[in-house]
Each structure stands twice: as C-alpha cells, then as structure tokens.
Design an enzyme around this catalytic site. Sequence first.
Site, short mmCIF file in Angstrom:
data_model
loop_
_atom_site.label_atom_id
_atom_site.label_comp_id
_atom_site.label_asym_id
_atom_site.label_seq_id
_atom_site.Cartn_x
_atom_site.Cartn_y
_atom_site.Cartn_z
N CYS A 1 -9.59 -38.70 -0.75
CA CYS A 1 -9.27 -37.13 -1.34
C CYS A 1 -7.73 -36.27 -2.06
O CYS A 1 -7.41 -36.78 -1.34
CB CYS A 1 -8.92 -36.21 0.48
SG CYS A 1 -9.05 -34.25 0.08
N GLY B 1 -20.88 -41.68 -3.78
CA GLY B 1 -20.58 -40.76 -4.99
C GLY B 1 -21.54 -40.90 -5.62
O GLY B 1 -22.65 -41.75 -6.11
N GLY C 1 -23.00 -38.10 1.17
CA GLY C 1 -22.26 -37.13 1.27
C GLY C 1 -22.91 -35.91 1.51
O GLY C 1 -24.04 -35.61 2.14
#
Length: 334
Positions: A96, A208, A230
């Site tokens: 992060c 990703g 995600g």
Amino acid sequence: MRLEQNATLSVAPMMDWTDRHCRYLHRQLSRHALLYTEMVTAPALVRGGALHLLDYDPAEHPVALQLGGSDPAELAAAARLGAAAGYDEINLNCGCPSDRVQSGTFGAVLMRNAGLVADCVAAMRAAVGVPVTVKCRIGVDEQDPEHVLPEFLARIVAAGCERVTIHARKAWLQGLSPKENRDIPPLDYDLVMRMKGLFPNLHISINGGVATLDEAARLLDSGLDGVMIGRAAYHQPADILSAADTRIFGKSDPERSAEDAVLAMLPYIEAHLSAGGRLHQVTRHMLGLFAGRPGARAWRRMLSEGAVVDGAGPELVQAALAQVTALAPDRKAV
C-alpha cells in the site's frame, strides 16, 4: 480443499471496499475463492483494542486477515488475535503506497527493508499455526525491480513465507496518489513470471490489471500459482466470481447467478438491520452485480437512492431485482 488451492483465485484486500458485507456477498458467488479483509493495522488491534475490526461471518471462509505494521513483536501479537478469531491466513501488507500508511512505516515502504519484513514474517510464523503470507510490489521509486524483488523474495522465503502475492507494478511513494499508483506505473507480468522460475517452490499469485476471468485463466496457464483480482471483482462481481468455481477450480457445482446472490443476501440483510445496521452498508457493495445487463442502471439507481433512506429494508432490494428480471425473461425467474 487446501488453502493454497483456494488461493488459485483470490479477491484483493481493498481499503473501504472489502469489508465483511462485501466478503459475504462475494462468498454467495464463489464457494472456493480466497477472500481477504481490507488492511487492519496491528497497532489498532494491539494498542487500540479495536477487536471489532476482526468481525466476520463464518460463511466467509476461507478468509484471510491482512495486517499492516512494521514491528515484529506487535505484528506477532496481532497475528495471534487474528488466528484466535478464526482467520485462515495472516497476510502482511507490503504494497500500500498511501501517505497514511507510509507515516506508520509500513505498506509499500517496506520494500526498502527486506530484512525487517523477514523479521516480521518470522515473528508472525512463530506466533500462529495458520499460514503467514506477504503481498508486495515489484519495487518502489528508483529501485530496480530486477534486483530488488529477487532479494526481497529470498529473504521472506528464508523467514518461512511459502506464499506471496505480487502486484506487478512499482509504487511511487512520492508524486502519485494511491489511485494513480494502481494505474500509472506500468505492469510487468514478465518479471513476475521470472520470479516463479527463480523460486519454483514459492506459491506466487499475480495482482494488478486483471479484469476478466479469461485473463486470470491465461495467467494460470502460463505457470503462475494464483491470480488475485481487485477492482474488477468489486465492480463486476458476478462476471468474475459466478463462473470461478467451475472454470478456475474445476468444480461441478452449479454456477451461482447474480440473482441467486441477491436472494441469498436477503436473510443476511434482515439480520444486519435487526442488529441496528443500515441497508446501504450492505447494498453499496451490490451495485455492480448486474453490470452490463439490461436493468443494471435501474438496479443501481434504486439502491443508491433508496438504501440511504431511514427504514429502507429488503423490500427495496426485491423491488430493484424485479427491475432487472423484468427485462431479462430468458433468465431464471426469481
């Protein structure tokens, strides 16, 4: 099914998105995908006593707790709390890039200190009996991923990490926002593939830019052990998760449609409201269920506008569902 098999497909930990209501919805679509909590900081659990952050529904299993932190002893204590709460895996966030996370000396900034990450992994491993895993970037700022990433992986493997998820982008700690860090740095899937060649016994998942189940299947066919999705899993959950159990996990169970998921959510919503919750806390995660289908706009509008109204309940969700099914007579009646 062993947890490493569930990790063949996982839903990424996403701050403000993958809360317990979101995970319960995702579990209605896939029985087998590994789900992750949004990041919980070790200080919040150990020093702040915020154990409510560990709340989840047993139906969410298999579910992993992602921790943020950089103090080995504190992370070990937080990992013990997570394991005691019943989480199937403890994951350390090394990816992060937000300013708030950097100020706590954890997240992507840990890519600069592989030795400290190894110490954290070792301490967590010694503290719990469940798997301890890492989610990382390929590097940060001016680092050369070709040199940094192999060293980073070697250190955490030596500390006992047997499974890692690599977000195949650099993180720029200065100059890019967290949102920009999810899009602007170029993806380097080939580098992640090469890491699998260097560490054949390490379970490597890639993260990703994966937007479809077809892309996930191609990456798995290329030799990677897992794929973590995600934003696509959040914004189009049925597109990603409804067919995952058959296509990715090879199960013969019937696919669960978006309509099935809505119906399965109704008792959960009733229980949430009875406990004093608000409808929008659950339905905000359901807005993308019918993405790309006739009636999707009406579904989103009814839930977005109506779920925040005092007294809104399951009948609003049923009325919104009727807008979709009325425009899709070839779909299963609900």
